[in-house]
Design a protein around this motif. Structure first.
Motif, PDB file in Angstrom:
ATOM      1  N   VAL A   1       0.852  -1.178   0.000  1.00  0.00           N
ATOM      2  CA  VAL A   1       0.000   0.000   0.000  1.00  0.00           C
ATOM      3  C   VAL A   1       0.893   1.235   0.000  1.00  0.00           C
ATOM      4  N   TYR A   2       0.675   2.138  -0.956  1.00  0.00           N
ATOM      5  CA  TYR A   2       1.409   3.400  -1.018  1.00  0.00           C
ATOM      6  C   TYR A   2       0.543   4.511  -0.420  1.00  0.00           C
ATOM      7  N   ARG A   3       1.180   5.420   0.274  1.00  0.00           N
ATOM      8  CA  ARG A   3       0.486   6.602   0.812  1.00  0.00           C
ATOM      9  C   ARG A   3       0.800   7.807  -0.068  1.00  0.00           C
TER      10      ARG A   3
ATOM     11  N   LYS B   1      -4.508   6.395   0.412  1.00  0.00           N
ATOM     12  CA  LYS B   1      -3.872   5.093   0.207  1.00  0.00           C
ATOM     13  C   LYS B   1      -4.154   4.570  -1.201  1.00  0.00           C
TER      14      LYS B   1
ATOM     15  N   THR C   1       3.917  -4.132   2.648  1.00  0.00           N
ATOM     16  CA  THR C   1       3.097  -3.646   3.758  1.00  0.00           C
ATOM     17  C   THR C   1       2.730  -4.802   4.684  1.00  0.00           C
TER      18      THR C   1
END
Length: 326
Positions: free
Chosen positions: A29-31, A39, A80
């Motif tokens: 998961v990228y923020r 997200k 993640t």
């Protein structure tokens, strides 16, 4: 058969039959956003296994998560959640990295170095002795189809796309890796370049190397790979051997002429007669017996081809099915 997650949690299975690549429920998961409060889920619970000596193809449309998965396996980014093993070691392990080779889709090669100098630089990073370099670099140049003269004299800014791909492949093999990752190795190559790259991969396969690669050129994947997985919207939607996924290949599309029409229909229920006297249809029986029977009838074959899904057709069908489920 146990799932990837079961195998990861079973030391006994890993010891008895260690896979080269093993993942269980890998998730990334990228923020994003100014406050990093948004997200983007790039990978959703990815589990796969690649065994020693296999040529494994990871397929998927743009944005499916292929590059993210590759970066996770290489230890460039961290998951993640989920687990993974590479050559029996946790993802990112230094000792495992010494035994892998990697060709990115768009590698940055130092423009003002010659190909030879670049390979020397790569060899130095692996602390390969110069005596070994003097033998290995010419061998690799021969393997990838680059002349020693070009590699020694030409700066890489003067290389064509095909030459850059070749020297990139040579650097991926400089440490004689057990596992080789190739990200779109056919990208931007003309038909001759694709043929040469395919021959290099097949030679590595014959040498017992394990090859993991992404590609959009599905016809090449079909000729090279032992097993594939299709990634869509961050999920593995199917995986297996081409034999398992595309069919057994026991059905043939036959075209011929002559023979007894009534007997032919018993062999080929879908038989169609053409205006020129030829006939065609799908044969699902043992073709050896059919050919013997046709010969006795005085008929002959014009063409006979395996009738099964192409990988491209199967790929599109799986993506459409995945979208309809989601």
């Amino acid at each position: 058969m146990k799932s990837g997650a079961d195998t990861l949690n079973s030391p006994l299975n890993i010891t008895e039959n260690p896979p080269v690549v093993l993942t269980a429920d890998l998730r990334k998961v990228y923020r994003t956003g100014f406050w990093l409060n948004q997200k983007i889920v790039s990978l959703k619970g990815c589990s796969l296994t690649v065994h020693q000596g296999e040529t494994f193809g990871l397929l998927g449309p743009n944005g499916a998560g292929k590059t993210t998965l590759l970066k996770l396996l290489l230890g460039i980014i961290r998951p993640t959640s989920g687990k993974g093993l590479l050559l029996g070691q946790p993802l990112g392990d230094r000792h495992a990295k010494q035994r892998i080779g990697y060709l990115p889709e768009n590698p940055y090669l130092y423009d003002y170095l010659t190909g030879w100098e670049f390979l020397q630089l790569a060899a130095g990073l692996f602390q390969i002795p110069q005596s070994v370099q003097r033998q290995r670099i010419p061998q690799l140049l021969e393997l990838v189809g680059l002349s020693v003269a070009d590699a020694r004299k030409k700066q890489m800014r003067r290389y064509s796309k095909g030459m850059l791909q070749r020297v990139g492949m040579a650097q991926a093999l400089i440490n004689d890796p057990d596992l080789i990752f190739l990200d779109e190795p056919m990208s931007g190559l003309d038909p001759v370049g694709r043929y040469q790259m395919r021959e290099i991969i097949l030679s590595l396969k014959a040498a017992g190397k394990t090859i993991f690669f992404n590609s959009h050129v599905l016809s090449e994947v079909e000729q090279i790979c032992d097993r594939i997985a299709i990634l869509s919207q961050g999920k593995i939607i199917c995986s297996g051997s081409l034999y398992e996924l595309l069919g057994t290949g026991n059905t043939y599309y036959v075209k011929g002429q002559g023979g007894d029409g009534e007997i032919l229909k018993k062999w080929i229920p879908s038989l169609v007669f053409n205006h020129d006297g030829s006939w065609q249809g799908t044969l699902q029986e043992d073709y050896y017996d059919f050919l013997a029977s046709l010969r006795l009838m005085g008929g002959q074959i014009i063409s006979m081809n395996l009738s099964r899904h192409s990988l491209e057709d199967f790929f599109i069908q799986q993506l459409q099915k995945s979208k309809s489920v989601n």
